[in-house]
Motif scaffolding. Structure first.
Motif, PDB file in Angstrom:
ATOM      1  N   MET A 375       0.919  -1.188  -0.054  1.00 27.60           N
ATOM      2  CA  MET A 375       0.089  -0.079  -0.245  1.00 27.60           C
ATOM      3  C   MET A 375       1.008   1.210  -0.054  1.00 27.60           C
ATOM      4  O   MET A 375       1.825   1.301   0.826  1.00 27.60           O
ATOM      5  CB  MET A 375      -0.939   0.012   1.185  1.00 27.60           C
ATOM      6  N   LYS A 376       0.336   2.228  -0.934  1.00 29.80           N
ATOM      7  CA  LYS A 376       1.330   3.423  -0.801  1.00 29.80           C
ATOM      8  C   LYS A 376       0.921   4.286   0.257  1.00 29.80           C
ATOM      9  O   LYS A 376       1.551   5.091   1.089  1.00 29.80           O
ATOM     10  CB  LYS A 376       1.123   4.090  -2.124  1.00 29.80           C
ATOM     11  N   GLY A 377      -0.470   4.447   0.689  1.00 35.06           N
ATOM     12  CA  GLY A 377      -0.714   5.227   1.702  1.00 35.06           C
ATOM     13  C   GLY A 377      -1.603   4.519   2.697  1.00 35.06           C
ATOM     14  O   GLY A 377      -1.388   3.350   2.654  1.00 35.06           O
ATOM     15  N   CYS A 378      -2.617   4.945   3.267  1.00 31.18           N
ATOM     16  CA  CYS A 378      -3.712   4.036   4.309  1.00 31.18           C
ATOM     17  C   CYS A 378      -4.901   4.796   4.104  1.00 31.18           C
ATOM     18  O   CYS A 378      -5.360   4.976   5.280  1.00 31.18           O
ATOM     19  CB  CYS A 378      -3.060   4.274   5.635  1.00 31.18           C
ATOM     20  N   GLU A 379      -5.310   5.058   2.758  1.00 30.38           N
ATOM     21  CA  GLU A 379      -6.744   5.542   2.556  1.00 30.38           C
ATOM     22  C   GLU A 379      -7.618   4.622   2.452  1.00 30.38           C
ATOM     23  O   GLU A 379      -7.119   3.465   1.993  1.00 30.38           O
ATOM     24  CB  GLU A 379      -6.908   6.483   1.625  1.00 30.38           C
ATOM     25  N   ARG A 380      -8.937   4.655   2.914  1.00 29.65           N
ATOM     26  CA  ARG A 380      -9.913   3.653   3.024  1.00 29.65           C
ATOM     27  C   ARG A 380     -10.265   3.151   1.341  1.00 29.65           C
ATOM     28  O   ARG A 380     -10.135   1.581   1.399  1.00 29.65           O
ATOM     29  CB  ARG A 380     -11.474   4.081   3.611  1.00 29.65           C
ATOM     30  N   GLU A 381     -10.043   3.837   0.588  1.00 24.61           N
ATOM     31  CA  GLU A 381     -10.378   3.368  -0.775  1.00 24.61           C
ATOM     32  C   GLU A 381      -9.292   2.376  -1.184  1.00 24.61           C
ATOM     33  O   GLU A 381      -9.608   1.312  -1.915  1.00 24.61           O
ATOM     34  CB  GLU A 381     -10.568   4.507  -2.013  1.00 24.61           C
ATOM     35  N   GLU A 382      -7.927   2.930  -0.888  1.00 22.67           N
ATOM     36  CA  GLU A 382      -6.814   2.152  -1.341  1.00 22.67           C
ATOM     37  C   GLU A 382      -6.680   0.724  -0.582  1.00 22.67           C
ATOM     38  O   GLU A 382      -6.619  -0.313  -1.338  1.00 22.67           O
ATOM     39  CB  GLU A 382      -5.676   2.947  -0.887  1.00 22.67           C
ATOM     40  N   ILE A 383      -7.251   0.829   0.428  1.00 25.68           N
ATOM     41  CA  ILE A 383      -7.262  -0.427   1.668  1.00 25.68           C
ATOM     42  C   ILE A 383      -8.280  -1.447   0.783  1.00 25.68           C
ATOM     43  O   ILE A 383      -7.887  -2.628   0.390  1.00 25.68           O
ATOM     44  CB  ILE A 383      -7.678  -0.299   2.896  1.00 25.68           C
ATOM     45  N   ALA A 384      -9.536  -1.071   0.290  1.00 23.11           N
ATOM     46  CA  ALA A 384     -10.372  -2.030  -0.188  1.00 23.11           C
ATOM     47  C   ALA A 384     -10.039  -2.402  -1.620  1.00 23.11           C
ATOM     48  O   ALA A 384     -10.171  -3.455  -1.902  1.00 23.11           O
ATOM     49  CB  ALA A 384     -11.869  -1.091  -0.526  1.00 23.11           C
ATOM     50  N   GLU A 385      -9.391  -1.509  -2.239  1.00 27.14           N
ATOM     51  CA  GLU A 385      -8.969  -1.761  -3.664  1.00 27.14           C
ATOM     52  C   GLU A 385      -7.767  -2.845  -3.488  1.00 27.14           C
ATOM     53  O   GLU A 385      -7.630  -3.952  -4.296  1.00 27.14           O
ATOM     54  CB  GLU A 385      -8.150  -0.529  -4.466  1.00 27.14           C
ATOM     55  N   CYS A 386      -6.851  -2.631  -2.669  1.00 26.14           N
ATOM     56  CA  CYS A 386      -5.511  -3.720  -2.594  1.00 26.14           C
ATOM     57  C   CYS A 386      -6.252  -5.074  -2.051  1.00 26.14           C
ATOM     58  O   CYS A 386      -5.738  -6.064  -2.731  1.00 26.14           O
ATOM     59  CB  CYS A 386      -4.793  -3.171  -1.564  1.00 26.14           C
ATOM     60  N   ILE A 387      -7.251  -5.226  -1.225  1.00 26.04           N
ATOM     61  CA  ILE A 387      -7.658  -6.332  -0.752  1.00 26.04           C
ATOM     62  C   ILE A 387      -8.358  -6.940  -1.950  1.00 26.04           C
ATOM     63  O   ILE A 387      -8.255  -8.212  -2.289  1.00 26.04           O
ATOM     64  CB  ILE A 387      -8.629  -6.248   0.456  1.00 26.04           C
ATOM     65  N   GLU A 388      -9.028  -6.164  -2.887  1.00 24.46           N
ATOM     66  CA  GLU A 388      -9.716  -6.651  -3.908  1.00 24.46           C
ATOM     67  C   GLU A 388      -8.678  -7.122  -4.957  1.00 24.46           C
ATOM     68  O   GLU A 388      -9.046  -8.510  -5.492  1.00 24.46           O
ATOM     69  CB  GLU A 388     -10.756  -5.623  -4.585  1.00 24.46           C
ATOM     70  N   GLY A 389      -7.712  -6.332  -5.047  1.00 19.76           N
ATOM     71  CA  GLY A 389      -6.563  -6.968  -6.188  1.00 19.76           C
ATOM     72  C   GLY A 389      -5.726  -8.160  -5.714  1.00 19.76           C
ATOM     73  O   GLY A 389      -5.440  -8.902  -6.528  1.00 19.76           O
ATOM     74  N   VAL A 390      -5.784  -8.453  -4.528  1.00 15.81           N
ATOM     75  CA  VAL A 390      -5.203  -9.551  -3.802  1.00 15.81           C
ATOM     76  C   VAL A 390      -5.929 -10.782  -3.776  1.00 15.81           C
ATOM     77  O   VAL A 390      -5.525 -12.057  -4.148  1.00 15.81           O
ATOM     78  CB  VAL A 390      -4.465  -9.336  -2.611  1.00 15.81           C
ATOM     79  N   VAL A 391      -7.161 -10.470  -3.564  1.00 17.77           N
ATOM     80  CA  VAL A 391      -8.075 -11.769  -3.266  1.00 17.77           C
ATOM     81  C   VAL A 391      -8.953 -12.122  -4.541  1.00 17.77           C
ATOM     82  O   VAL A 391      -9.164 -13.282  -5.119  1.00 17.77           O
ATOM     83  CB  VAL A 391      -9.250 -11.479  -2.063  1.00 17.77           C
TER      84      VAL A 391
END
Ligand code: UDP
Length: 434
Positions: A375-391
């Motif tokens: 993760m580059k930052g720790c914003e809610r949208e990025e968190i959800a996107e990263c989880i989606e990207g990995v799962v």
């Protein structure tokens, strides 16, 4: 009589369990093993005593007479002086053949050598990070890091400055933390063996480079038992694990459906970061199991109510959670143990590194092993996107495939004939001939 081996871990969660697991494995190979823990740690810890093969002994690190909040410098000075005196006394009363000590306590060799013991430091960070500290000590890399585009060091992949160990959080005028970590290389030339909690196929080039310099033996991942010596490991937890609740909850979930979130035993997120994480997990619309240590609990948003979507616990048995079929990915700070445990269980990672070696481990997770994203930052949208990207999605499938490949390699390393088990067996044979 079996050769007596003393094991002295650094008194912190991330150092104790790998040392205990290694000790248990040695005890299963006909050595008599005593692990020396500090009284302060044992007083606040939960010990799961499943293995009677390893003896636990306690010595004081002087905490009982330390006053107030200590600086990193004061803490390290105290444990160096008090622990080394108490270690000396312990060895005088408990003769042993070898001392295995955490590599961040090189002074232990000064205690053990004059008492006739063989000496072996145990590195509990990755080979890559250990090599970086070697270069920092020997001038191959300067601190503060220069803002150049890329850092090239022998056997390591090309690194950006952001991928190097992040030390600023703990740095004082005297660069205490840097000196402490570089100190691991002070007296390695006098070590009889050097153990490192990794496995050859995970960090091949770096391990080969190290083996050319020192008597290195890869012995990890320590937390994975091998079939032959199906070791019941003693573990020490500085927080009480709520494992039954976790297992019960995970049992009720579908395979590969749960996001597991933990930042280890020390890292502490800011309140805004915790709030973003909480909202990001809800936004991911997946089930999640989140370890929030008691000291962090008041940083959760006031209206945070995961209902049936999430379970929040103060501590768990992390390897058991990662081994559960329901876990789909691991949102992790990427401490080395957590990283190895993810690798060893084939669980893809969303890396949220905070400091120290975590930045480098995260780089390896994403770019070298391809088993996660950083993760580059720790914003809610990025968190959800990263989880989606990995799962979900194609990239996620590829990450899981690679993670499963590493799980197999990790398992092979500690099975009969595997690189780590062979290294341990050779070491035991050498020890018995000395
Ligand atoms: N851990 C655990 N239960 C938890 C969270 C962490 O047992 O709820 C263990 C984890 O399995 C790992 C250790 O704590 O072995 C943390 O070590 P790591 O190097 O990942 O991070 P540190 O705590 O040193 O920052």
């Amino acid at each position: 009589m079996a050769a007596h081996v003393l094991v002295l871990p650094f008194p912190a969660q991330g150092h104790i369990n790998p040392a205990l697991a290694f000790a248990t494995r040695l005890a299963s190979m006909s050595l008599s093993v005593t692990v020396i823990i500090t009284t302060d740690l044992i007083n606040k810890a939960t010990v799961s005593s499943q293995s009677s093969s390893v003896s636990i002994a306690c010595i004081s690190d002087g905490k009982e007479s330390a006053e107030g909040e200590e600086s990193v410098e004061a803490y390290l000075k105290r444990i160096t002086s008090v622990l080394s005196a108490n270690l000396a006394e312990f060895i005088d009363h408990n003769p042993a053949k070898l001392l295995i000590y955490d590599s961040t306590m090189p002074w232990a060799m000064d205690v053990a050598l004059p008492r006739g013991l063989l000496c072996a430091p145990f590195f509990t960070m990755s080979a890559a990070v250990s090599a970086i500290f070697y270069h920092l000590k020997n001038g191959g890399l300067k601190y503060p890091y220069e803002e150049c585009g890329e850092v090239r060091l022998p056997s390591l992949p090309c690194l950006g400055v952001k991928d190097l160990p992040y030390l600023s959080t703990f740095m004082d005028d005297k660069q205490t933390i840097l000196n402490h970590l570089c100190g691991q290389f002070l007296n390695l030339d006098k070590a009889d063996w050097i153990f490192i909690n990794t496995f050859d196929m995970l960090e091949k080039e770096i391990v080969d480079w190290m083996v050319g310099k020192w008597p290195i033996k890869t012995i990890g991942p320590t937390f994975l038992p091998n079939n032959k010596h199906n070791n019941n490991q003693t573990t020490i937890n500085i927080f009480e694990p709520k494992q039954d609740a976790c297992t019960q909850w995970l049992d009720s979930k579908e395979t590969a459906s749960v996001v597991y979130v933990s930042f280890g035993s020390i890292a502490s997120l800011g309140k805004p970061q915790m709030e973003e994480l909480a909202h990001g997990l809800i936004a991911s619309n997946r089930h999640f199991l989140w370890v929030v240590r008691a000291s962090e609990g008041d940083k959760l948003p006031r209206d945070f109510n995961p209902r049936e979507k999430g379970l929040v616990v103060p501590w768990c048995n992390q390897p058991a959670v990662l081994a559960h079929r329901a876990v789909a990915c691991f949102v992790s700070h990427c401490g080395w143990n957590s990283t190895l445990e993810a690798v060893g269980h084939g669980v893809p990672v969303v890396a949220v590194p905070q400091w120290m070696d975590q930045t480098t481990d995260a780089k390896f997770v994403e770019d070298v092993w391809g088993i996660g994203v950083v993760m580059k930052g720790c914003e809610r949208e990025e968190i959800a996107e990263c989880i989606e990207g990995v799962v979900g999605g194609e990239r996620g499938v590829e990450m899981r495939r690679k993670a499963c490949e590493f799980r197999k390699l990790a398992k092979d390393a500690v099975e009969c004939g595997g690189t780590s088990i062979n290294n341990i067996q050779h070491f035991v044979e050498e020890l018995l001939c000395r």
